[in-house]
Scaffold this active site. Structure first.
Site, mmCIF file in Angstrom:
data_model
loop_
_atom_site.group_PDB
_atom_site.id
_atom_site.type_symbol
_atom_site.label_atom_id
_atom_site.label_comp_id
_atom_site.label_asym_id
_atom_site.label_seq_id
_atom_site.Cartn_x
_atom_site.Cartn_y
_atom_site.Cartn_z
ATOM 1 N N ASN A 1 0.850 -1.197 0.000
ATOM 2 C CA ASN A 1 0.000 0.000 0.000
ATOM 3 C C ASN A 1 0.880 1.238 0.000
ATOM 4 O O ASN A 1 1.776 1.366 0.840
ATOM 5 C CB ASN A 1 -0.892 0.035 1.254
ATOM 6 C CG ASN A 1 -1.990 1.078 1.145
ATOM 7 O OD1 ASN A 1 -2.901 0.931 0.334
ATOM 8 N ND2 ASN A 1 -1.890 2.141 1.919
ATOM 9 N N GLU A 2 0.652 2.092 -0.945
ATOM 10 C CA GLU A 2 1.339 3.389 -0.995
ATOM 11 C C GLU A 2 2.816 3.303 -0.627
ATOM 12 O O GLU A 2 3.274 3.945 0.323
ATOM 13 C CB GLU A 2 0.625 4.395 -0.093
ATOM 14 C CG GLU A 2 -0.687 4.857 -0.648
ATOM 15 C CD GLU A 2 -1.234 6.095 0.057
ATOM 16 O OE1 GLU A 2 -0.760 6.422 1.161
ATOM 17 O OE2 GLU A 2 -2.128 6.730 -0.508
ATOM 18 N N GLU B 1 -8.378 5.297 -4.026
ATOM 19 C CA GLU B 1 -8.799 5.956 -2.781
ATOM 20 C C GLU B 1 -9.060 7.421 -3.043
ATOM 21 O O GLU B 1 -8.342 8.064 -3.820
ATOM 22 C CB GLU B 1 -7.672 5.930 -1.733
ATOM 23 C CG GLU B 1 -7.373 4.628 -1.095
ATOM 24 C CD GLU B 1 -6.253 4.803 -0.045
ATOM 25 O OE1 GLU B 1 -6.028 5.930 0.436
ATOM 26 O OE2 GLU B 1 -5.609 3.801 0.258
ATOM 27 N N TRP C 1 -5.389 14.404 8.096
ATOM 28 C CA TRP C 1 -3.923 14.531 8.195
ATOM 29 C C TRP C 1 -3.386 15.883 7.747
ATOM 30 O O TRP C 1 -2.182 16.079 7.702
ATOM 31 C CB TRP C 1 -3.237 13.392 7.436
ATOM 32 C CG TRP C 1 -3.867 13.004 6.137
ATOM 33 C CD1 TRP C 1 -4.710 11.956 5.915
ATOM 34 C CD2 TRP C 1 -3.710 13.652 4.864
ATOM 35 N NE1 TRP C 1 -5.093 11.899 4.594
ATOM 36 C CE2 TRP C 1 -4.490 12.922 3.926
ATOM 37 C CE3 TRP C 1 -2.988 14.753 4.413
ATOM 38 C CZ2 TRP C 1 -4.567 13.274 2.576
ATOM 39 C CZ3 TRP C 1 -3.068 15.109 3.062
ATOM 40 C CH2 TRP C 1 -3.848 14.366 2.168
#
Ligand code: GAL
Length: 675
Positions: free
Chosen positions: A155-156, A313, A321
């Site tokens: 992921n990322e 996403e 954030w």
């Protein structure tokens, strides 16, 4: 679904709609409500188990797949497809304890701790092996499950860790350099080590580029960026090998952070079956928010040469954030979702399905908020969009044609951002206005790596193409010679792949093509501008930078006014072979830059999709003999839009659209054009 052994021939079952699903944060009773609500919202796909390593392997070598079996079967029974993650994005506490050397080290030599996420050194053998082992187990167990549509690898990557300064990285860097240069003489030459007495006599003398007193050797820094990209790519490839080694044949992807510049996304795209993006424009930018993500979508599409990408996403409304996290006003989530489809996505997905009740992201929005689905504005918007997307399957696998290419490479960005330049340069900030000029003028544009094939493009735009190799320049020369139009900006053609500056005046290798030479430049101070006037008498501001040019055959299109640069050329054009090469020695103010690029496109037979309408985005998708025109109003006011003679049926409202349109605030039309 058509699922072949060859992922290249794989076709999606439809446009995908859904989000990250983290059922391991919830009791199993909640899962039943989840699948019911998913169906109500039109969800047909979820990304599953992204951060589940600790639940799947609670102790070293002890696996618990029971809960995942049950949730996969439940989703399957409700017709929801799965992007199954390899679950390797965040190693569990036992892992960091057992392999403390797997934790990354920052530029000050301090080791990070476990307790957040992505805490692994890109060169850690134990992490690489542990991740590959888990990916292999997942693939073995679920590789033939009919609900698993694709593999979501890790992921990322590089979201948090894009560099590490541990001893393992240092030793691996030395090996990587040895493989690249073979001899120390070659390395010394490439790094220009005769400057500041840096000549290396042994490989063991080479250090990582941190904690130096002043500027580090820039060629060394560029190699370090390449090395880190390669190290992280090796992790991705390790998981891919494990998945394929276990016999799983579903396509795979990894999701990129939007705006991330540490990974060479053109190179990564070669290993993924789909490119995938996580897109988080800041809603507080209001009517400009959409412009900040258009570039990332164009990269995703272009990196796989036009193949549709996955919007994996986005936030339904606010994130948690930023320093201040504002809501997306009603309607904005929908327009931003259509924007992704317009620029080539075949999915619209969110982080995440159900808003967490604990942990670092509990204030991040989701598809189902803390208050529940009933009466929720967010859930209502999510469900409306889900219902609309169901009706748009004609878009599937259609392409976004572009005849303009914007030359861009990640290496160039790394090279531009290394310090000790005439001015500190934020590469994206400097390059994006050139893309924005096209996007806001409804001119489709691909992002083209300078090593890619240029055929198919009539106009190539090269903003701040600082790094330009002899071979790339040669291909650009041939492009212009055979009739193409090149538009090159200031600070281009300056350095080669070693970050050695070219001699004899800039832009190296292309002086003859451009008919000029640059030998000095004046970077402007924040807020400082220069003024220029074109041959039509139009006056405009020059921003960021002023190149001092000497004409050598090029025709003057605009010159500076005032100061010691008074009368010096600002914009030029040169006929070379059957084509033209423009040089823009500054960044003209936005409106001027837009008009300049639109004019050049029109002269090349490339026309805007819509008449000028600020805040309205347009894009075309084409396939199976049909053309679909997206018209998206990103403003909160009604806009009048000129379709320039186009007409057709709007697939969303099933109404006929004539050649003028009043588009309501946040309005969207998707017009199947009549020829
Ligand atoms: C992405 C990430 C998700 C979640 C999301 C929040 O960076 O992939 O796991 O953290 O951002 O916006």
């Amino acid at each position: 679904m058509t699922q072949n052994d060859d992922p290249a021939e794989f076709i999606l079952p439809g446009l995908l709609y859904g989000g990250d699903y983290n059922p391991d944060q919830w009791a199993e009773e909640v899962w039943l409500e989840d699948v019911r609500l998913m169906q109500a919202a039109g969800v047909n796909c979820v990304s599953l188990a992204i951060f589940s390593w600790a639940k799947l392997e609670p102790q070293p070598g002890q696996y618990d797949f029971g809960w995942l079996d049950r949730v996969i079967d439940l989703l399957h029974a409700h017709g929801i497809r799965i992007f199954l993650a390899t679950a390797t994005a965040s190693p569990p506490p036992w892992f960091s304890r057992q392999y403390p050397e797997s934790l990354p080290v920052d530029g000050n030599g301090l080791r990070y701790k476990q307790g957040s996420r992505q805490h692994y050194c890109p060169n850690s053998e134990s992490y690489r092996e542990g991740a590959a082992r888990l990916a292999g187990r997942m693939a073995q167990r679920y590789g033939s499950h009919p609900a698993v549509l694709m593999w979501h690898v890790n992921n990322e990557y590089a979201c948090h860790v894009y560099e590490c300064y541990c001893d393992r990285c240092r030793d691996t860097f030395r090996g990587w350099l040895q493989a690249r240069y073979t001899t120390l003489d070659a390395l010394n030459d490439a790094w220009g080590t005769d400057f500041w007495s840096q000549r290396y006599g042994q490989w063991a003398e080479i250090a990582l580029p941190n904690r130096t007193l002043t500027f580090v050797n820039p060629s060394q820094m560029l190699d370090y960026r390449r090395f880190m990209n390669a190290s992280i790519l090796a992790l991705f490839r390790g998981e891919i090998e494990a998945i394929r080694g276990a016999g799983a044949v579903q396509p795979l992807f990894t999701n990129m952070v939007y705006g991330i510049r540490w990974l060479d996304q053109f190179e990564w795209a070669r290993y993924a079956d789909y490119t995938a993006l996580d897109s988080y424009p800041d809603p507080s930018l209001g009517e400009q928010a959409w412009q900040t993500v258009a570039f990332a979508y164009d990269v995703m599409r272009s990196a796989k040469r036009g193949k549709p990408f996955l919007l994996l996403e986005q936030a339904t409304t606010q994130v948690n954030w930023r320093t201040i996290n504002q809501l997306k006003p009603p309607g904005m989530m929908r327009t931003l979702s259509y924007q992704a489809l317009a620029r080539g996505a075949d999915s619209v997905m969110f982080f995440q399905w159900r808003q967490s009740k604990a942990g670092a992201e509990k204030f991040h929005s989701a598809m189902v908020p803390h208050g529940g689905a009933d009466g929720s504005r967010i859930f209502a918007e999510v469900s409306q969009l889900g219902a609309e997307i169901k009706r748009l399957s004609a878009l599937l696998d259609t392409r976004v044609p572009a005849e303009v290419g914007l030359l861009y490479s990640f290496e160039n960005v790394w090279a531009l951002e290394i310090d000790s330049k005439p001015a500190h340069i934020e590469a994206q900030e400097a390059i994006l206005p050139w893309h924005d000029a096209l996007v806001t003028a409804s001119l489709p544009v691909d992002i083209v790596h300078p090593d890619m094939d240029f055929s198919g493009y009539r106009v190539l735009i090269a903003p701040l193409l600082y790094q330009l190799t002899a071979d790339q320049a040669d291909r650009l020369r041939r492009f212009v010679q055979s009739g193409g139009t090149l538009v090159m900006s200031y600070f281009s053609g300056i350095a080669d792949e070693r970050d050695h500056l070219c001699q004899g005046g800039y832009p190296a290798f292309l002086r003859e093509v451009l008919g000029l030479r640059v030998d000095e430049w004046q970077p402007l101070l924040p807020g400082q501008t220069a003024r220029f006037q074109d041959c039509g008498g139009r006056l405009a501001d020059a921003l960021h930078w002023v190149d001092l040019l000497h004409l050598d055959g090029a025709e003057l299109l605009a010159h500076y006014q005032g100061g010691f640069i008074d009368g010096r050329p600002a914009i030029t054009r040169h006929r070379f072979g059957a084509g033209h090469a423009f040089y823009v020695g500054t960044r003209p103010e936005a409106a001027y830059l837009r008009d300049l690029l639109v004019g050049i496109c029109v002269d090349n037979g490339i026309h805007r999709l819509l008449g000028a309408a600020p805040g309205v985005e347009a894009s075309l998708r084409v396939g199976d003999g049909e053309r679909y025109l997206f018209i998206i109003n990103h403003l909160q006011t009604t806009q009048s839009v000129d379709l320039l003679g186009k007409r057709g049926i709007d697939l969303i409202t099933q109404t006929q659209i004539g050649d003028r349109l009043l588009l309501e605030p946040y309005g969207v039309r998707l017009v199947r054009l009549q020829f």
